[in-house]
Write a protein that holds these residues in place. Sequence first.
Motif, PDB file in Angstrom:
ATOM      1  N   LEU A 383      61.958   6.271  17.349  1.00 19.77           N
ATOM      2  CA  LEU A 383      63.087   6.988  16.754  1.00 19.77           C
ATOM      3  C   LEU A 383      63.888   7.714  17.827  1.00 19.77           C
ATOM      4  CD1 LEU A 383      64.475   7.698  14.098  1.00 19.77           C
ATOM      5  CD2 LEU A 383      62.940   9.654  13.883  1.00 19.77           C
ATOM      6  N   ALA A 384      63.184   8.309  18.809  1.00 21.18           N
ATOM      7  CA  ALA A 384      63.894   9.013  19.880  1.00 21.18           C
ATOM      8  C   ALA A 384      64.685   8.040  20.747  1.00 21.18           C
ATOM      9  CB  ALA A 384      62.888   9.791  20.729  1.00 21.18           C
ATOM     10  N   LYS A 385      64.134   6.841  21.001  1.00 23.25           N
ATOM     11  CA  LYS A 385      64.859   5.843  21.792  1.00 23.25           C
ATOM     12  C   LYS A 385      66.109   5.376  21.066  1.00 23.25           C
ATOM     13  CE  LYS A 385      60.957   3.968  24.448  1.00 23.25           C
ATOM     14  NZ  LYS A 385      60.080   2.782  24.649  1.00 23.25           N
ATOM     15  N   GLU A 386      66.003   5.171  19.746  1.00 25.82           N
ATOM     16  CA  GLU A 386      67.176   4.769  18.969  1.00 25.82           C
ATOM     17  C   GLU A 386      68.251   5.850  19.031  1.00 25.82           C
ATOM     18  OE1 GLU A 386      66.001   3.885  15.018  1.00 25.82           O
ATOM     19  OE2 GLU A 386      64.953   2.024  15.539  1.00 25.82           O
ATOM     20  N   LEU A 409      53.527  14.476  21.824  1.00 27.95           N
ATOM     21  CA  LEU A 409      54.692  13.811  22.405  1.00 27.95           C
ATOM     22  C   LEU A 409      55.086  14.454  23.724  1.00 27.95           C
ATOM     23  CD1 LEU A 409      56.915  13.541  19.197  1.00 27.95           C
ATOM     24  CD2 LEU A 409      55.563  11.722  20.245  1.00 27.95           C
ATOM     25  N   PRO A 410      55.686  13.688  24.642  1.00 30.15           N
ATOM     26  CA  PRO A 410      56.281  14.307  25.833  1.00 30.15           C
ATOM     27  C   PRO A 410      57.305  15.357  25.405  1.00 30.15           C
ATOM     28  CG  PRO A 410      56.197  11.916  26.064  1.00 30.15           C
ATOM     29  CD  PRO A 410      55.814  12.218  24.651  1.00 30.15           C
ATOM     30  N   ASP A 411      57.452  16.396  26.207  1.00 30.19           N
ATOM     31  CA  ASP A 411      58.316  17.511  25.822  1.00 30.19           C
ATOM     32  C   ASP A 411      59.748  17.072  25.538  1.00 30.19           C
ATOM     33  OD1 ASP A 411      56.164  19.139  26.066  1.00 30.19           O
ATOM     34  OD2 ASP A 411      56.795  20.127  27.924  1.00 30.19           O
ATOM     35  N   ASP A 412      60.300  16.153  26.365  1.00 29.35           N
ATOM     36  CA  ASP A 412      61.692  15.756  26.160  1.00 29.35           C
ATOM     37  C   ASP A 412      61.860  14.981  24.857  1.00 29.35           C
ATOM     38  OD1 ASP A 412      60.163  13.678  27.265  1.00 29.35           O
ATOM     39  OD2 ASP A 412      61.949  12.656  28.026  1.00 29.35           O
ATOM     40  N   LEU A 417      63.748  14.824  19.265  1.00 29.00           N
ATOM     41  CA  LEU A 417      63.442  14.524  17.867  1.00 29.00           C
ATOM     42  C   LEU A 417      63.694  15.746  16.984  1.00 29.00           C
ATOM     43  CD1 LEU A 417      62.383  12.277  16.054  1.00 29.00           C
ATOM     44  CD2 LEU A 417      60.061  13.085  16.489  1.00 29.00           C
ATOM     45  N   ARG A 418      63.419  16.928  17.505  1.00 19.69           N
ATOM     46  CA  ARG A 418      63.667  18.142  16.723  1.00 19.69           C
ATOM     47  C   ARG A 418      65.153  18.301  16.427  1.00 19.69           C
ATOM     48  NH1 ARG A 418      65.083  23.469  17.441  1.00 19.69           N
ATOM     49  NH2 ARG A 418      64.064  24.947  16.002  1.00 19.69           N
ATOM     50  N   ARG A 419      65.991  18.080  17.434  1.00 24.34           N
ATOM     51  CA  ARG A 419      67.440  18.202  17.212  1.00 24.34           C
ATOM     52  C   ARG A 419      67.919  17.179  16.196  1.00 24.34           C
ATOM     53  NH1 ARG A 419      67.228  18.882  22.886  1.00 24.34           N
ATOM     54  NH2 ARG A 419      67.810  16.689  23.210  1.00 24.34           N
ATOM     55  N   LEU A 420      67.347  15.974  16.264  1.00 24.54           N
ATOM     56  CA  LEU A 420      67.762  14.901  15.358  1.00 24.54           C
ATOM     57  C   LEU A 420      67.405  15.241  13.908  1.00 24.54           C
ATOM     58  CD1 LEU A 420      68.767  11.952  14.924  1.00 24.54           C
ATOM     59  CD2 LEU A 420      66.404  11.235  15.317  1.00 24.54           C
ATOM     60  N   LEU A 421      66.151  15.656  13.670  1.00 26.00           N
ATOM     61  CA  LEU A 421      65.704  15.916  12.305  1.00 26.00           C
ATOM     62  C   LEU A 421      66.309  17.202  11.744  1.00 26.00           C
ATOM     63  CD1 LEU A 421      61.936  14.907  12.613  1.00 26.00           C
ATOM     64  CD2 LEU A 421      63.783  13.605  11.557  1.00 26.00           C
ATOM     65  N   ARG A 422      66.639  18.137  12.623  1.00 19.71           N
ATOM     66  CA  ARG A 422      67.232  19.399  12.162  1.00 19.71           C
ATOM     67  C   ARG A 422      68.589  19.162  11.515  1.00 19.71           C
ATOM     68  NH1 ARG A 422      68.643  23.012  17.028  1.00 19.71           N
ATOM     69  NH2 ARG A 422      70.187  21.333  17.155  1.00 19.71           N
ATOM     70  N   ASP A 423      69.319  18.159  11.995  1.00 13.52           N
ATOM     71  CA  ASP A 423      70.688  17.929  11.523  1.00 13.52           C
ATOM     72  C   ASP A 423      70.788  16.845  10.458  1.00 13.52           C
ATOM     73  OD1 ASP A 423      71.509  19.830  13.371  1.00 13.52           O
ATOM     74  OD2 ASP A 423      71.796  18.335  14.957  1.00 13.52           O
ATOM     75  N   THR A 424      69.665  16.210  10.091  1.00 14.87           N
ATOM     76  CA  THR A 424      69.742  15.110   9.132  1.00 14.87           C
ATOM     77  C   THR A 424      69.540  15.602   7.705  1.00 14.87           C
ATOM     78  OG1 THR A 424      68.860  12.936   8.565  1.00 14.87           O
ATOM     79  CG2 THR A 424      67.276  14.596   9.242  1.00 14.87           C
ATOM     80  N   VAL A 436      46.402  23.661  15.493  1.00 11.54           N
ATOM     81  CA  VAL A 436      45.827  24.665  16.372  1.00 11.54           C
ATOM     82  C   VAL A 436      45.950  24.275  17.837  1.00 11.54           C
ATOM     83  CG1 VAL A 436      43.492  23.702  16.328  1.00 11.54           C
ATOM     84  CG2 VAL A 436      43.811  26.155  16.700  1.00 11.54           C
ATOM     85  N   SER A 437      46.036  22.969  18.120  1.00 11.65           N
ATOM     86  CA  SER A 437      46.096  22.502  19.503  1.00 11.65           C
ATOM     87  C   SER A 437      47.525  22.284  19.988  1.00 11.65           C
ATOM     88  CB  SER A 437      45.315  21.185  19.631  1.00 11.65           C
ATOM     89  OG  SER A 437      45.888  20.185  18.796  1.00 11.65           O
ATOM     90  N   MET A 438      48.520  22.687  19.214  1.00 12.63           N
ATOM     91  CA  MET A 438      49.905  22.343  19.510  1.00 12.63           C
ATOM     92  C   MET A 438      50.635  23.491  20.198  1.00 12.63           C
ATOM     93  SD  MET A 438      52.401  20.496  16.801  1.00 12.63           S
ATOM     94  CE  MET A 438      50.951  19.642  16.222  1.00 12.63           C
ATOM     95  N   THR A 439      51.408  23.168  21.244  1.00 14.85           N
ATOM     96  CA  THR A 439      52.180  24.169  21.976  1.00 14.85           C
ATOM     97  C   THR A 439      53.545  23.594  22.347  1.00 14.85           C
ATOM     98  OG1 THR A 439      51.240  23.433  24.086  1.00 14.85           O
ATOM     99  CG2 THR A 439      50.111  25.254  22.962  1.00 14.85           C
ATOM    100  N   GLY A 440      54.438  24.466  22.848  1.00 16.35           N
ATOM    101  CA  GLY A 440      55.716  24.043  23.413  1.00 16.35           C
ATOM    102  C   GLY A 440      56.616  23.323  22.432  1.00 16.35           C
ATOM    103  N   PRO A 441      57.372  22.324  22.917  1.00 16.09           N
ATOM    104  CA  PRO A 441      58.325  21.601  22.064  1.00 16.09           C
ATOM    105  C   PRO A 441      57.681  20.923  20.857  1.00 16.09           C
ATOM    106  CG  PRO A 441      58.813  21.198  24.379  1.00 16.09           C
ATOM    107  CD  PRO A 441      57.521  21.953  24.344  1.00 16.09           C
ATOM    108  N   ASN A 442      56.422  20.489  20.975  1.00 17.73           N
ATOM    109  CA  ASN A 442      55.755  19.896  19.810  1.00 17.73           C
ATOM    110  C   ASN A 442      55.600  20.924  18.695  1.00 17.73           C
ATOM    111  OD1 ASN A 442      54.571  16.961  20.219  1.00 17.73           O
ATOM    112  ND2 ASN A 442      54.461  17.989  22.209  1.00 17.73           N
ATOM    113  N   ALA A 443      55.227  22.160  19.057  1.00 15.91           N
ATOM    114  CA  ALA A 443      55.110  23.219  18.056  1.00 15.91           C
ATOM    115  C   ALA A 443      56.471  23.547  17.455  1.00 15.91           C
ATOM    116  CB  ALA A 443      54.481  24.463  18.689  1.00 15.91           C
ATOM    117  N   GLU A 444      57.523  23.515  18.284  1.00 16.33           N
ATOM    118  CA  GLU A 444      58.871  23.772  17.769  1.00 16.33           C
ATOM    119  C   GLU A 444      59.303  22.671  16.806  1.00 16.33           C
ATOM    120  OE1 GLU A 444      61.283  24.109  21.209  1.00 16.33           O
ATOM    121  OE2 GLU A 444      60.304  25.934  21.952  1.00 16.33           O
TER     122      GLU A 444
END
Length: 584
Positions: A383-386, A409-412, A417-424, A436-444
Motif C-alpha cells: 500500500l505504501a509503494k502504491e 514496519l520501517p519508520d518511513d 501509511l499514517r498520513r495516507l489513512l488519516r486522510d482517507t 506493548v512492544s510498539m514504539t515510534g512511527p508504528n505506535a503513531e
Amino acid sequence: MFRSGTLAETAKRHRPAVPVAAVDAGTGHRHPLAMASDVVADLRHLRPEIALSWQRSLLCGLTPDEPREPATIPEIDRSSRLLDAARPILEQLADDLSGTDFCLLLANRNACIVDRYSSGPGIARQLDGIGAVVGRPFTEELTGTNSIGTALELRHGVAVNGKEHFIAAMKRFSCYGQPILHPITRRVEAILEITSPVQIAPRLWIPIINRAAKDIEHRLRAGARLAEQRMLAAYEEACGRGRRPVVVLGDNLVLANPAAVDLLHIADHALLREMAAQPGAAPRWEQNILLESGLRSAVTFERIPDSNGAGLFDITVLDRPRLPVPRLAGVSGPSEALSDQLANWRVRRAPLVIAGEAGTGRTTVARQLAGSLPMATVDPITLAKETAAGEPTWPSPGTLLVVDGVGTLPDDVASRLRRLLRDTQTWFALISSPLVSMTGPNAELVSLCLNRVQLQPLRYQQEDFTQIVNEILRRLAPGRTAGLDGRTWNALRGQPWPGNYRELTDVLHFALNHNPAGPLRPEDLPPAYRRVHSKHQLTHLEQVERDTILRMLEDLQGNKARTAHALGIGRTTLYRRLRELGID
C-alpha cells in the motif's frame, strides 16, 4: 548449587580496585562485599553438607545479618492429623526435658513451626528473640542453614552447631532436626527438632529424638488406617444412592466408581483437590465446574468426618459448554461482549486495530468485524509503494480494508501509511503485533484507531485450554466422540505454542490424520510435541513474567547484568527466575 571455591572466585573477580570499608560510615551498615568475603572465608571450615546449605542460602539472596521475613504467617490447625499423632510423644519428651535448657520444636512439611515445648522461660525467651515461634516458617530460603530447613532439604537428620548457622543471631544455639516420614508415601511429613544453648550440645539426645520421630510415624500410620475405613464407608453409601459418578479423594487414597473413572482425567482430580483445600472451605458445598473433557458438571462436595481431610465428590454432568470465541487480552475465558462490540463498530464504520501475536485469531476477528460485508486485505508495504507511485486503488464503498502486518514496519513506511489513512474516508482495520512492544512511527500509526481488540496468546489461557482444544476437535472432526488421553493433555499443556491457535490446530489435524477413531495418544502427535517443554505448568502471571524477561534480554542483547538492573532485581534473583521459568 556450585562447588566450594566458585563463590570465592566470583567474589574475587568482582572485587573493586579500591579498598572496601567493612562498615559504611554514613549508614553504619556492613558493606555487602565485606559480608560476602566473610562468608567465603567461613565456607572453608564447614562440613560439606553445611557448606552446601550456606551456598543455597546465598543463592536465595540472604545475608548473615538478619533472616528474611515471611510474606504471611499461616494459621495453625491445632486439630491436624500431625499434631494429634505427635502431641502425646512431645508431652512425654517435654516431661523428660523438665529442668534442662532444651526446647522441642515440631515443624510441618513446609518447615513451618506448629508446636513448641520449652523446658523453662529462659530458653523460651531466647527462641522468641530469633523468631522461633509457632506459625513461623524456618525454610533455608528465609532463615538460612538451620536444623529444620536443612533437614527438610536433605531428607535426613542433621545437627547444626553454633557457628554452622548461617544467620548470626542463631549462632548462640546448637540444634538437631530429624524428618518424620509419611507412613505410606515416605514423603517428609514433619521435622522434629531439639534446640539448646551452644555450650550444651544436644548430642546425647539425638537417639531419643530419632526414636520419638519413629513413634510419631507409627501413630500417623494407625490414624491413616482408621481414616481409610471412614472413607470406604462414605464411598459405599454414596454409590448405593444411584449411578452418578462418585469419587473420594484422600491424602494417599482415591476411590472412584466406574462412572467416575470414565468421566474424570488426572487434571480433574487435581482441580477437585484444589477446590476442597481452599482456605475456609465449608464442610459441604455445591459448584458447577468445567471438566478436562469439556463437559460442564455440577459437583456436590462433602467432607468426611475424622478422615484426615478426605472428601467425597458426587458429580452430575450438565449440558455441553458454549463454543469459545476469541479472547480479549486481560480477560479470562470467553468474551461475551466482543461480538456486540464488533457489530457496533461495523455500524459506525469505526477504524479498528486488532493486536496480538501471529496465530491468535486476528484475521478471524477481522472477518467477524466485516460480517456480511466484503473485505479486502492488503499488506502495508504494498500500500505504501502504491502511494509513492501515485494514488492507491481503494476498495469500493462499504468494503472493509484490512491492513495486515502493522507494528514492525520501517519508520518511513509507517509514517507514510499514517498520513495516507488519516486522510482517507475508507473504512479500515489494522492487524498489528502486540501493542506493548510498539514504539515510534508504528505506535503513531495505530493511534489512528481509538477502538482496539487485543488478543491473548494461547500460553496465557491455561484455564480455557481444555475448552479451546475440544472446540478445535469438534470443528476438525464433527461427530467424533473420542478425546485425548491424560498423557496427551499433559504433553499439549506443556508446549510454549509460539504459533498460538494456528499451531495448535495444525498439531490436532496431524494427530487426527494419524488416529481418526480412538483417543489421541502422545504417539499420535508430531514427534516434537510428544514431550513437555517446561518442568511445570506456568501460571498466567508466570507466563507474563517470562515474556517480559525474554523481551528485556532481547533488547539488551542478552546482557544479564543490564537486564537485572533494568528489571529492578538482583542478578541472583534473575538467574533463579530464568531457571524456574525454563529460560535457557
